[in-house]
Write an enzyme that holds these catalytic residues in place. Structure first.
Site, short mmCIF file in Angstrom:
data_model
loop_
_atom_site.label_atom_id
_atom_site.label_comp_id
_atom_site.label_asym_id
_atom_site.label_seq_id
_atom_site.Cartn_x
_atom_site.Cartn_y
_atom_site.Cartn_z
N GLY A 10 0.96 -1.34 -0.03
CA GLY A 10 0.10 -0.02 0.19
C GLY A 10 0.87 1.45 -0.21
N ARG B 248 -0.55 -4.56 -5.05
CA ARG B 248 -0.32 -5.95 -4.30
C ARG B 248 -0.36 -7.01 -5.17
NH1 ARG B 248 -0.96 -4.16 1.08
NH2 ARG B 248 -2.07 -2.33 1.43
N GLY B 249 0.13 -8.10 -4.59
CA GLY B 249 -0.10 -9.36 -5.49
C GLY B 249 1.10 -9.58 -6.63
N GLY C 119 5.06 -7.97 3.88
CA GLY C 119 4.99 -9.00 2.72
C GLY C 119 6.08 -8.84 1.66
N THR C 120 6.20 -7.50 1.32
CA THR C 120 7.32 -7.06 0.14
C THR C 120 8.60 -7.81 0.84
OG1 THR C 120 6.05 -5.21 -0.07
CG2 THR C 120 8.44 -5.20 -0.66
N THR D 124 5.91 0.87 6.27
CA THR D 124 4.45 1.03 6.72
C THR D 124 3.96 1.80 7.67
OG1 THR D 124 3.21 -0.62 8.09
CG2 THR D 124 5.63 -1.18 8.13
N ASP E 175 1.48 1.33 9.25
CA ASP E 175 1.05 0.39 10.49
C ASP E 175 2.36 0.54 11.48
OD1 ASP E 175 -1.14 0.24 8.95
OD2 ASP E 175 -1.11 -1.90 8.74
N ARG F 288 -2.60 8.35 4.75
CA ARG F 288 -1.42 7.80 3.89
C ARG F 288 -1.10 8.42 2.66
NH1 ARG F 288 -2.84 1.58 2.13
NH2 ARG F 288 -3.48 2.14 0.37
N1 LIG Z 1 4.81 -14.24 2.14
C1 LIG Z 1 5.36 -13.69 1.03
N2 LIG Z 1 6.46 -14.08 0.30
C2 LIG Z 1 6.52 -13.32 -0.82
N3 LIG Z 1 5.98 -12.41 -1.39
C3 LIG Z 1 5.16 -11.89 -0.79
C4 LIG Z 1 4.47 -12.41 0.77
N4 LIG Z 1 3.54 -11.86 0.86
C5 LIG Z 1 3.30 -10.80 0.12
N5 LIG Z 1 4.37 -10.67 -1.00
C6 LIG Z 1 4.08 -9.87 -2.01
O1 LIG Z 1 4.79 -8.69 -1.54
C7 LIG Z 1 4.16 -7.41 -2.25
C8 LIG Z 1 3.52 -6.50 -1.15
O2 LIG Z 1 2.63 -7.30 -0.04
P1 LIG Z 1 1.47 -6.69 0.73
O3 LIG Z 1 0.56 -6.35 -0.22
O4 LIG Z 1 1.12 -7.66 1.62
O5 LIG Z 1 2.23 -5.45 1.31
P2 LIG Z 1 3.06 -5.18 2.31
O6 LIG Z 1 4.53 -5.21 1.73
O7 LIG Z 1 3.16 -6.14 3.39
O8 LIG Z 1 2.87 -3.77 2.80
P3 LIG Z 1 1.66 -3.13 3.58
O9 LIG Z 1 2.12 -2.55 4.90
O10 LIG Z 1 1.25 -2.16 2.67
O11 LIG Z 1 0.48 -4.29 3.66
C9 LIG Z 1 2.99 -8.28 -2.99
O12 LIG Z 1 3.59 -8.02 -4.71
C10 LIG Z 1 2.92 -9.53 -2.60
O13 LIG Z 1 2.66 -10.43 -3.48
O1 LIG Z 2 -6.54 -0.76 0.68
P1 LIG Z 2 -5.12 -1.06 0.55
O2 LIG Z 2 -4.39 -0.39 -0.36
O3 LIG Z 2 -5.16 -2.59 0.30
O4 LIG Z 2 -4.48 -0.63 1.90
C1 LIG Z 2 -5.12 -1.07 3.09
C2 LIG Z 2 -4.14 -1.42 4.24
O5 LIG Z 2 -2.80 -0.86 4.25
C3 LIG Z 2 -2.32 -0.76 5.59
O6 LIG Z 2 -2.07 0.56 5.95
C4 LIG Z 2 -0.91 -1.28 5.40
O7 LIG Z 2 -0.07 -0.61 4.76
C5 LIG Z 2 -3.39 -1.61 6.40
O8 LIG Z 2 -3.42 -1.00 7.73
C6 LIG Z 2 -4.68 -1.24 5.59
O9 LIG Z 2 -5.39 -2.32 5.90
MG LIG Z 3 1.24 -6.41 4.63
#
Ligand SMILES: Nc1ncnc2c1ncn2[C@@H]1O[C@H](COP(=O)(O)OP(=O)(O)OP(=O)(O)O)[C@@H](O)[C@H]1O
Ligand SMILES: O=P(O)(O)OC[C@H]1O[C@](O)(CO)[C@@H](O)[C@@H]1O
Ligand SMILES: [Mg+2]
Length: 525
Positions: free
Chosen positions: A177, A241-242, A268-269, A295, A297, A451
């Site tokens: 995000g 995402r994804g 995740g990233t 993040t 968060d 954000r």
């Molecule tokens: N366990 C994992 N292993 C490898 N790649 C992942 C995993 N979880 C998420 N990803 C990849 O990382 C990218 C970002 O993941 P995600 O959408 O969960 O955001 P994030 O990095 O956790 O940040 P945010 O705080 O915004 O959630 C996506 O392209 C997702 O496919």
């Molecule tokens: O609507 P999006 O882009 O998936 O993001 C929402 C999420 O992003 C976060 O702020 C993490 O970056 C979470 O707290 C919230 O659920």
């Molecule tokens: Mg995440």
């Protein structure tokens, strides 16, 4: 009593055949610099298993501290390119002086120049000596809360680097995000790379998707392109995402001939970045993968705070203040603000503390009941009776157990939450109607407004430090690392250590207790 020490991810990385690195070759011809290993078969991230090694600690053994520290040092040692390929260092090209650092005849830099961080410099990860496991926020290894030094590696520029800057192609990608400060970090990475002498810098568009979606072209980056991007929120490169298939991403890294990849994102990233790093190792590639934790968060382990968090807390003040004014001015007004925080309540807790007007702060880490003598609704009645109005601040992930779950997930596999804000609004309205007391509920959901803003001054500084240190880490030859602030000191950490779990608000911490003192709320059980 035995306590398990945390997972050893570093140990899971297999060392293999030594590989010819790029440094030392006079040209940038990659076919001479890098001999690629065989491609591994494709695999999905979610099913990827990391080997687990959890030695038991026996506290009756007088050597347990030594064992713990050895294990700790192993876990926190920084993965380096030289672990798997043959790479030779060269004197750095990074200098804070207008001229290059002085070299003696052997090519090493004169000792009088002290602008560099020594590889053996360390910062303490934990700085409080708890007297008892019952002390607020206590984080003890053994039942006696013995003092055990836990040192992590200091971040910053090294005297020796492992890349020839004019041969380097560096990539930057922003995933997950949005977060205030993404553009500040991108900008600092570009400026610092240029300071080393890197000429070929590209942005990968829209997160990991940019690696394999054909219409998402590389964005050439330089000082002029990024000069003003920090003046706006969002990501100059776009996010998504994804769409993270590690094998495809590493194929793309090879095809693009990237030597360094800076990956900006959350948990995740970072999980993805670590798998990319492991795949590069398996293929014996001389590619440095460095994360920068992003993040709002603030849910990344071990770090004082992540960039964007401070700005989000500040941006939330407008919503809280508006809800307060509405509630205060209405007859029996109840202001309700829902803030982001999928599984951690840091934004809600800090925004409530900062505002000082919040009566009830609800976070995912602290369960609550709505009904009954100890429930939130009864306390609201009390506030209306005594003050005439009330203000609630709730995190989006709070009270999910009170709601119908859909099991739906977003493209990254994150749970799509049910709306606790709407649920609370309805419950409060119907409760006051049932008991025959007038109430006027004003619900504010500022979700993306906290954000989608530019970084505040404090976050902008944090972004500057992190962006610069990410580049220093890559030039120092580390890979599979991330950079953050621990106890006010800037450090490098192996990625697996920061993604073991989400960081949560500790209900036994002084900060949560301060929040309770400020709101005056009782336990809602
Ligand atoms: N366990 C994992 N292993 C490898 N790649 C992942 C995993 N979880 C998420 N990803 C990849 O990382 C990218 C970002 O993941 P995600 O959408 O969960 O955001 P994030 O990095 O956790 O940040 P945010 O705080 O915004 O959630 C996506 O392209 C997702 O496919
Ligand atoms: O609507 P999006 O882009 O998936 O993001 C929402 C999420 O992003 C976060 O702020 C993490 O970056 C979470 O707290 C919230 O659920
Ligand atoms: Mg995440």
């Amino acid at each position: 009593m035995a306590l398990k020490s945390p997972v050893d991810f570093a140990g899971s990385i297999t060392s293999g055949q030594k590989h010819l690195g790029c440094f030392g070759t006079p040209s940038c011809n990659r076919s001479r610099c890098v001999r690629y290993g065989k491609k591994s078969r494709k695999h999905q991230l979610a099913t990827r298993a990391i080997s687990v090694d959890r030695p038991q600690l026996d506290f009756s053994n007088p050597d347990w501290k030594k064992q713990f520290q050895e294990d700790f040092n192993r876990r926190f040692s920084l993965p380096h390119l030289k672990d798997v390929i043959d790479v030779e260092p060269r004197p750095t090209t990074f200098s804070l002086k207008s001229r290059a650092p002085l070299e003696n005849v052997n090519g090493s830099i004169q000792e009088s120049w002290n602008g560099y961080v020594n590889d053996d410099d360390r910062a303490l990860l934990k700085v409080i000596k708890f007297a008892s496991p019952t002390s607020a926020g206590a984080d003890c290894i053994d039942p006696d809360c013995s003092w055990v030094e836990q040192w992590v590696h200091r971040a910053g520029p090294r005297k020796q680097i492992y890349f020839e800057p004019q041969c380097v192609k560096a990539g930057i990608v922003t995933c997950g995000g949005l977060c205030p400060g993404l553009n500040d970090v991108i900008r600092q990475i570009v400026l610092t790379l240029e300071k080393y002498g890197v000429k070929n810098i590209v942005g990968i568009q829209h997160g990991f998707r940019g690696f394999f979606e054909d219409h998402l072209a590389e964005v050439p980056l330089n000082r002029h392109v990024v000069q003003n991007i920090n003046l706006a929120g969002g990501s100059f490169l776009g996010v998504s995402r994804g769409g993270a298939n590690i094998s495809d991403i590493v194929d793309s890294i090879q095809a693009r001939r990237l030597d360094m990849l800076f990956v900006l994102g959350g948990n995740g990233t970072h999980a993805g970045a670590n798998l990319i790093h492991e795949e590069c190792r398996k293929r014996k590639l001389k590619v440095s993968i460095v994360g920068v934790p992003k993040t709002i968060d603030n849910d990344i382990l071990l770090m004082d705070k992540t960039f964007g968090f401070d700005t989000a807390v500040e941006a939330a003040q407008r919503a809280i203040n508006s809800a307060y004014i509405e509630a205060h001015s209405a007859f029996h007004g109840i202001g309700l603000v829902k803030l982001m925080g999928r599984s951690s309540g840091f934004i809600t807790m800090h925004a409530s503390l900062s505002s000082g007007q919040v009566d009830i702060c609800l976070i995912p880490e602290v369960p609550f009941t709505l009904d009954g003598p100890n429930g939130v609704l009864r306390h609201l009645e009390h506030l209306i009776e005594t003050k005439g109005f009330a203000l609630i601040c709730v995190a989006e992930g709070a009270g999910q157990e009170l709601l119908q779950q859909s099991n739906a997930t977003d493209a990254s596999g994150n749970m799509i939450l049910s709306d606790i804000g709407v649920h609370l609004q309805q419950k409060i309205k119907s409760h006051f109607k049932e008991i025959g007391i007038h109430s006027d509920v004003k619900y504010i959901d500022p979700t993306y407004m906290v954000r989608a803003v530019r970084a505040n001054a404090s976050d902008a500084i944090l972004c500057t430090v992190l962006g610069q240190n990410a580049v220093h880490g890559a030039f120092a030859g580390f890979s599979g690392i991330t950079t953050g602030v621990c106890n006010t000191h800037n450090v490098y950490l192996p990625i697996p250590e920061v993604i073991k779990s989400t960081r949560f608000v500790d209900p036994n911490s002084r900060m949560w207790h301060r929040c309770l003192t400020s709101t005056g709320q009782p336990d809602f059980h």
